[in-house]
Design an enzyme around this catalytic site. Structure first.
Site, PDB file in Angstrom:
ATOM      1  N   ASP A   5       0.850  -1.180   0.000  1.00 25.36           N
ATOM      2  CA  ASP A   5       0.000   0.000   0.000  1.00 25.36           C
ATOM      3  C   ASP A   5       0.884   1.226   0.000  1.00 25.36           C
ATOM      4  O   ASP A   5       1.872   1.274   0.706  1.00 25.36           O
ATOM      5  CB  ASP A   5      -0.891   0.001   1.247  1.00 25.36           C
ATOM      6  CG  ASP A   5      -2.121  -0.857   1.015  1.00 25.36           C
ATOM      7  OD1 ASP A   5      -2.610  -0.866  -0.130  1.00 25.36           O
ATOM      8  OD2 ASP A   5      -2.563  -1.523   1.958  1.00 25.36           O
ATOM      9  N   THR A  26     -19.443   7.782  -3.558  1.00 24.56           N
ATOM     10  CA  THR A  26     -19.398   9.181  -4.031  1.00 24.56           C
ATOM     11  C   THR A  26     -17.968   9.667  -4.160  1.00 24.56           C
ATOM     12  O   THR A  26     -17.667  10.526  -4.984  1.00 24.56           O
ATOM     13  CB  THR A  26     -20.134  10.100  -3.058  1.00 24.56           C
ATOM     14  OG1 THR A  26     -19.470  10.031  -1.787  1.00 24.56           O
ATOM     15  CG2 THR A  26     -21.588   9.687  -2.886  1.00 24.56           C
TER      16      THR A  26
END
Lengths: 196, 569, 682
Positions: free
Chosen positions: C306, C380
């Site tokens: 990551d 969103t």
């Protein structure tokens, strides 16, 4: 399993016919046509009789002949088929002595021959060959015998020497193998020389 | 040792290397069923064979089915050969009227030729009819060689394939090798050998009257056709008792060179086939390099030992310049005899052009070690490659962990299953060799065998079982092996040496084929460089060799020191 | 290794004492049979003992030598069991600490109506039961917070004294049995039964109780057993050979040869190496669920890392506000500040800080605003506030543009995209800011690559490991950071599905993949990866899916985990090679000694010039035993590991352990022989 069995049997029969019958027989035909001499065993005839094969050594014991190497071949004892007797250059039963390097039998045998032939004798004259049928001796081994042969035949050493030189084969292509002399051919030439 | 001797050795090595790649490519094409030069002629024959035998050559077999097909084929082959030998007196092509072969000898011989060993407890020209030689022994020379190559290719497929159930089709592999490789080469070689002087006839033995007037019976026969496959298939069973020392079976130095090349050609080419199959020819060259290191080491020792001559003979006032000539032919001399001996035992050929029993102790130890290592130096056609690959698996596993990864070879991870079967395969040579030698060196039937006394006699026994278990077939010929005891135990040793390796080896092939292929990276053990070659050689010597050190110490090693001390037995 | 490793002395008396005892109890053949090599040694030692006792009783001459051999055979076995006991002892010390902490905990089991509960012993808890944990209570078992938020002291497990916050929902909802709630109260649903809880697993692991042979260990055992069999053949056939030669060899000498030849060194140390490898991980605060995972770590080809926290410092900082034409920087700053007021992420806070420091905007009291906060969602990909009729949003550029379009406004796509691209190319993350759909400008969030990370990746590359950076950033940003950090590849705009897909793709190419993760949505990828390291702070789902848990929750540790895995395999390989190479010298010691009585010629093979046949055999067997003890520290510590390519590693290790293994025993046996001869032992 049964499937494998059928395949095995059929395959073996086919292969036997092809590889075991057709192939060698065809080769007998081809070889006989192309190289009849070699295919027939490179036999040597003298006065219409087979005296041997150029490839197969034979026993020479006469003083007037060049001797080949000792031979360890044997034959079945005519008296007892379970036993064998010494039979040098038996071309129906090729064999070596199979004596190991520390074998007392080997060293005793070599000692006997070496004592008889004299100091400095070339090693091939006192050792048996692998096949017991070695048709050759080394140039040194031939040279070792020139005096004896010349004496026995009443020839000059230089004449015999010349013949030996003529029959000395070098390495193939100057590289392969060892220099050697075919004993049978040399001796046949000697006989020819005597006739003249 | 002479410059000429070394030049001949160098010539031989150079020619083998030249042959490796083109022949490897050809073999690869044949085994993959691709079209080759000979396809127009042979494809119909091949198809005919499949059809008659009810075989679908495209059917992929699992390792287990492959092994079963191979075993059944061997059982049928054994029965056929055994009865052919037992009944030869009743069958045609027997001009010398050879009698039926005794049951124990027939059994031993059938096993011997089926397993590509070609151990001979008999002398060819005094035992076998021409039909037995041709339709029995020659046929198995072809088939056992084809089987060996097929098996090696099956193992190679194990390495090359990924996530695959099958390792090929035994029948297709066997038929293709025979038709496209062995037979065509043998046709050419036969003609060549005849040209050089090897007889090829069906005449009865020639009765000659020698120059001095004695009778000489000269054995004849279809020698050349059998010689061709005997060398190419690394079978080694001589037409004549003296094998390739016999002037008829190896008349010239040129025929000798071609015979030596025949022994190594296919075995060396298979390493290239391996490289091609795994997609990196360097992998094949690395295997060949490891073989070459071991081979050259053997040649140096053997040539040195033989060229030096027997000091005990030198001490008798004999001129030893030609080296140890007992049991050797003048046309080959010490260098070619030593070279041939190393080649024939490095590969599992077993043909000889000089009598190994009469080699110097260390000279004779080289062939012995070659076989004890498991015939992995070029090896028998096929057998050498799969033997060496098993050692590669082992070497990788031993030292491969040292790079910090689960060991892998050409993309295949080596895990418990592979190690288990590899060990099983590697275990069987010591089992057969040491077990039977130990038995024969104490029971009276065994002790009756050796012709020589002292350590050399022990070497003769050790050599016999080593040769049998390694499927080589050469011998320290002094051993009287045509007895029920030796025929029986040697037959068992030959079967152990063949099947106890093949079946675990096929299991390894199956396990490998099923694995996925690991990607190579800078962290992967590199298996194409000198480091790997050195490691492989080390593993072969330590694992394969150390086991036998006690036995060697009591045989050739002690004999060598006894010789130096002038001790005779 | 690094400073994080807690040091532990090899010769801690607290470990040595129980280990000595343990080495005796491990002599039980039923126990030892798991180690075929040492079991074989024990059996032949037993046989030799019986024979020697018989000889002593019947008064056979030379039994003094035999007694010494027998003693050393037993010492060989003892050294092996001692090595294992020492390795286990080091784990046991750790386990005891853990156990002390797990005192009898009482659980407050909720009855389902309000907060009513009945107290019950923790070990009776069933999966699915709900418990109440209040300030000062120990968490009774592993579980998931279903209600509330609390600070928890996890030091008992992680050794980290700073308390952590755990709350219901999201990725920080997991609690571990044995940790203590410091403040607040939480309701927890139990997810693991007594005996299978995290703590239990941890204790079992460090103690080695649950230890099973790993695949590689199994394969090695098979190999060692096979070699042992080969040497059985080599040795049992010697008497026949000797008989042929007209001599004899005593059984005890044969046994000595046999034990010297079989791979006792690696046989004795094999399990110790495995246990020690596991312990090294534990000392790195990483728990592996199996030894298999540790081995797999050594094999990893691809590391998925990551970006945030591993490659870059965890937090991005807002450094600039870039307005679109017709908007001032201040305006952007103001709106951005409003949008971020409720955003507790470091990025959000850094926007507020930047607005305050650079643009002098005073912080607004959130409570006074009466605004409705719109939290960030994965759908969103925006957050913001609805404030006094204004819809204020900040988020990914595409999302903000989409948002504008959804409100019927045509956004200045070209300009915004141009600004965003510039930011991204510099390695920054652009964040769009909009009010009522009108895009005002872009916030420049800067990623800071960790110092020294580039060198780490270079090391990994040398080891043949490919690094792939995983990031939610857009491709331009990702590319810039990837280039700066020196990773081999990156996966931009990564979704859990994309991660999973990437792992499968790599695996299809025959590669082994390692990754770490913490969220529930990482679980499938963690499960798919060959080595999945879950963060201790992560969810239970993640911890179950991975095969390792990092108690420090430090994703950089993947690199160390790989190194530990490699070191474990290397140690095994090195000692195996060493052990087998030793045989050459042992043969040279024993063979002449064994045969010299009937073949004096073989004295030439005594290249070491050992004093007498008896001292030669004794010296070989003493060396064989002592080398085990001498190598225990190496087995426990692991061989030295420097990140480099396989070829270089192999060359070095072959030289040290292969050639070393050939040479060392020649020297060692000779030295021992000198001592043995001087002391008149043989």
């Amino acid at each position: 399993m049964l499937r494998h069995f059928r395949a095995s049997v059929v395959m073996l029969l086919l292969m036997t016919v092809l590889l075991g019958i057709a192939y060698p027989l065809a080769m007998v035909g081809v070889a006989g046509a192309a190289f009849p001499g070699q295919a027939g065993g490179s036999l040597v005839e003298k006065d219409g009789k087979v005296v041997g094969s150029t490839l197969i050594g034979q026993s020479f014991t006469g003083e007037g002949y060049f001797h080949g190497r000792p031979s360890a071949t044997t034959d079945t004892d005519p008296a007892d088929s379970a036993k064998t007797v010494a039979a040098p250059y038996n071309a129906a039963n090729s064999a070596g002595s199979n004596l190991g390097p520390t074998s007392k039998a080997l060293i005793d045998r070599v000692k006997e021959d070496a004592d008889r032939l004299g100091k400095g004798v070339p090693v091939d004259l006192v050792t048996t060959s692998g096949s017991g049928l070695d048709p050759h001796v080394s140039p040194a081994a031939a040279a070792w015998q020139i005096a004896r042969v010349a004496r026995a035949r009443g020839l000059r050493e230089i004449e015999v020497q010349a013949l030996v030189n003529q029959y000395t084969e070098g390495r193939m292509y100057g590289l392969l193998g060892e220099p050697r002399i075919n004993v049978l051919q040399l001796n046949l030439a000697l006989d020819g020389l005597a006739k003249r | 040792m002479t410059l000429n001797g070394w030049a001949q050795i160098a010539l031989f090595c150079g020619l083998v290397l030249l042959l490796t790649r083109p022949l490897g490519g050809y073999l690869d094409n044949v085994m993959a069923g691709r079209r080759t030069l000979l396809s127009p002629v042979l494809r119909p024959v091949e198809r005919g064979f499949y059809r008659l035998a009810g075989i679908d050559p495209s059917e992929e077999q699992s390792w287990w089915v492959y092994a079963r097909a191979m075993v059944v084929f061997h059982i049928v082959g054994f029965a056929f050969l055994y009865f052919l030998l037992r009944l030869q007196d009743l069958l045609p092509l027997n001009p010398q009227g050879m009698s039926a072969v005794a049951p124990d000898l027939a059994g031993n011989t059938a096993v011997s030729f089926l397993t590509n060993t070609n151990w001979q407890s008999y002398g060819g020209e005094t035992t076998m009819s021409y039909l037995s030689q041709m339709a029995g022994l020659s046929v198995q020379n072809f088939l056992s060689a084809a089987t060996g190559i097929a098996l090696a290719v099956a193992l190679v497929r194990g390495f090359a394939r990924a996530e695959s159930k099958g390792i090929g089709n035994f029948w297709a592999d066997m038929v293709r090798v025979t038709l496209y490789v062995l037979l065509p080469f043998c046709l050419l070689l036969t003609v060549f050998y005849v040209w050089q002087g090897v007889p090829q006839n069906l005449s009865s033995y020639v009765e000659a009257t020698t120059v001095e007037g004695a009778k000489q019976t000269i054995a004849q026969g279809p020698v050349a056709s059998q010689l061709a496959i005997k060398m190419l298939g690394t079978n080694g069973g001589g037409f004549f008792n003296a094998n390739s020392a016999h002037p008829y079976e190896n008349p010239t130095a040129l025929s000798n060179l071609v015979q030596m090349l025949s022994i190594f050609a296919i075995g060396a080419a298979l390493t290239n086939l391996f490289g091609r199959a795994v997609g990196d020819e360097r992998q094949g060259w690395a295997i060949l390099a490891a073989m070459s290191v071991l081979f050259l080491a053997g040649v140096v020792v053997c040539y040195w030992a033989e060229a030096g001559g027997n000091p005990l003979i030198g001490a008798l006032g004999v001129d030893n310049a030609a080296g140890n000539m007992e049991g050797k032919e003048v046309r080959f001399g010490a260098p070619l005899s030593a070279l041939f001996a190393v080649i024939t035992t490095a590969a599992s050929c077993g043909a000889v052009n000089a009598m190994l029993d009469s080699f110097m102790p260390l000279g004779g130890m080289v062939p012995l070690i070659n076989m004890l290592l498991g015939e992995i130096i070029i090896g028998g056609v096929g057998a050498g490659l799969y033997g060496m690959l098993l050692f590669a698996v082992l070497a990788i596993f031993l030292a491969g962990l040292m790079v910090g990864r689960t060991p892998e070879y050409v993309g295949k991870k080596i895990e418990a299953r592979e190690v288990k079967f590899t060990m099983l395969a590697i275990l069987c040579v010591p089992l057969a060799v040491l077990g039977f030698t130990a038995l024969a060196s104490v029971v009276p039937a065994g002790l009756a065998g050796p012709a020589n006394a002292g350590p050399h006699g022990f070497s003769e026994i050790l050599y016999a079982y080593t040769s049998a278990a390694a499927n080589n077939g050469s011998a320290f010929g002094g051993l009287t092996a045509n007895t029920v005891f030796y025929n029986g135990t040697l037959a068992v040793a030959m079967m152990v040496g063949r099947f106890a390796i093949i079946i675990p080896m096929l299991a390894v092939a199956g396990a490998l084929a099923a694995k996925r292929k690991a990607a190579a990276s800078a962290g992967t053990f590199p298996t194409h460089g000198p480091l790997f070659v050195g490691l492989l050689v080390g593993a072969v010597l330590i694992v394969g060799g150390l086991t036998f050190l006690p036995a060697l110490a009591l045989g050739p090693i002690v004999e060598h020191f006894a010789l130096l001390a002038g001790t005779l037995f | 290794m690094s400073k994080r490793e807690k040091s532990q002395s090899l010769l801690d008396p607290a470990i040595l004492k129980p280990a000595l005892l343990g080495s005796l109890t491990k002599l039980d053949p039923r126990e030892l049979v798991k180690n075929p090599v040492m079991f074989t040694v024990e059996m032949v030692a037993l046989a030799a003992t019986v024979l020697t006792v018989r000889d002593v009783v019947t008064g056979v001459a030379g039994s003094g030598f035999q007694i010494q051999i027998v003693v050393w055979l037993w010492i060989t076995v003892l050294f092996a069991t001692f090595a294992e006991a020492v390795a286990e002892g080091r784990g046991k010390a750790q386990a005891d600490t853990l156990r002390r902490m797990r005192s009898e905990t009482m659980a407050k089991v909720l009855l389902g109506v309000g907060d009513t509960f009945e107290p019950r012993r923790a070990h009776t808890l069933k999966v699915g039961e709900k418990v109440l944990v209040e300030a000062g209570d120990l968490v009774p078992g592993d579980g998931e917070i279903i209600e509330g938020v609390a600070t928890i002291d996890e030091s008992a497990i992680t050794g980290e004294s700073a308390p952590v916050i755990r709350e219901a929902g999201g990725d920080r909802s997991a609690v571990t049995g044995g940790t203590r709630v410091l403040s607040d109260r939480i309701k927890v649903r139990i997810t693991a039964e007594e005996g299978s809880s995290f703590l239990d697993r941890m204790i079992a692991l460090v103690e080695g109780a649950a230890r099973q042979k790993t695949p590689n260990e199994l394969a090695l055992s098979v190999l060692l057993a096979g070699l042992t069999l080969i040497f059985v053949l080599a040795v049992v056939t010697i008497p026949s050979f000797a008989t042929y030669a007209g001599g004899a060899v005593s059984v005890v000498v044969l046994i000595a040869l046999f034990v010297a030849l079989i791979p006792t060194t690696i046989g004795a140390l094999l399990s110790a190496i495995g246990i020690a490898g596991m312990n090294r991980l534990v000392r790195f605060n990483v728990l592996a669920t199996s030894g298999r995972a540790v081995e797999a770590a050594g094999d990893v080809d691809t590391l998925l890392l990551d970006k945030t926290g591993t490659i870059t410092l965890g937090n991005r900082h807002a450094t600039r506000f870039i307005p679109v034409t017709g908007v001032t920087e201040d305006e952007v700053a103001q709106v951005a500040q409003l949008a971020s007021l409720a955003d507790e992420t470091p990025e959000g806070r850094s926007i507020v800080v930047l607005a305050k420091e650079k643009y002098g905007l005073r912080g607004v009291d959130v409570a006074e605003l009466h605004a409705r906060f719109v939290p960030f969602t994965a759908q969103t990909r925006m957050s913001g506030v609805d404030h006094e009729g204004a819809v204020i949003r900040k988020g990914a550029i595409e999302s903000v543009i989409e948002h504008a379009r959804s409100l019927g406004i045509t956004p200045p796509v070209d300009e915004v995209t141009r600004i965003a691209t510039t930011v991204a190319k510099e390695g920054g993350t652009p964040l769009g800011v909009s009010r009522n759909g009108r895009i005002l400008g872009v916030v420049y969030l800067k990623d800071i690559v960790k110092g020294g990370i580039r060198e780490r990746f270079a090391e990994l590359r040398a080891m043949g490991i490919r690094t792939v950076m995983i990031t939610g950033d857009n491709p331009q940003t990702a590319a810039a950071i990837a280039a700066e950090a020196g990773v081999d590849d990156f996966l931009a705009q990564a979704t859990p599905e994309a991660k999973l897909h990437l792992i499968r793709e790599e695996q299809a190419k025959g590669k082994l993949v390692a990754m770490c993760g913490d969220g529930t949505n990482d679980a499938p990828a963690l499960a798919q990866a060959d080595v999945g390291v879950a963060m201790q702070t992560g969810t239970n789902a993640a911890r179950e899916a991975g095969n390792m848990v990092d108690l420090d929750s430090d994703p950089t540790k993947l690199i160390e985990i790989v190194a530990i895995g490699k070191q474990l395999l290397m140690t095994r390989g090195a000692l195996t090679t060493f052990s087998i190479a030793n045989d050459v010298a042992k043969y040279f010691a024993i063979i002449p000694a064994m045969f010299i009585a009937f073949y004096p010629q073989l004295g030439v093979l005594n290249v070491m010039g050992l004093a007498t046949p008896q001292s030669a055999i004794l010296s070989a067997i003493i060396f064989n035993a002592l080398i085990i003890v001498a190598l225990i520290p190496l087995a426990l510590r692991g061989v030295q590991y420097r990140p480099s390519g396989a070829a270089a590693l192999l060359r070095r290790n072959l030289l040290v352990y292969g050639i070393g293994g050939l040479v060392v025993p020649f020297v060692g046996i000779k030295l021992i022989d000198v001592v043995v001869a001087a002391a008149g032992l043989a």
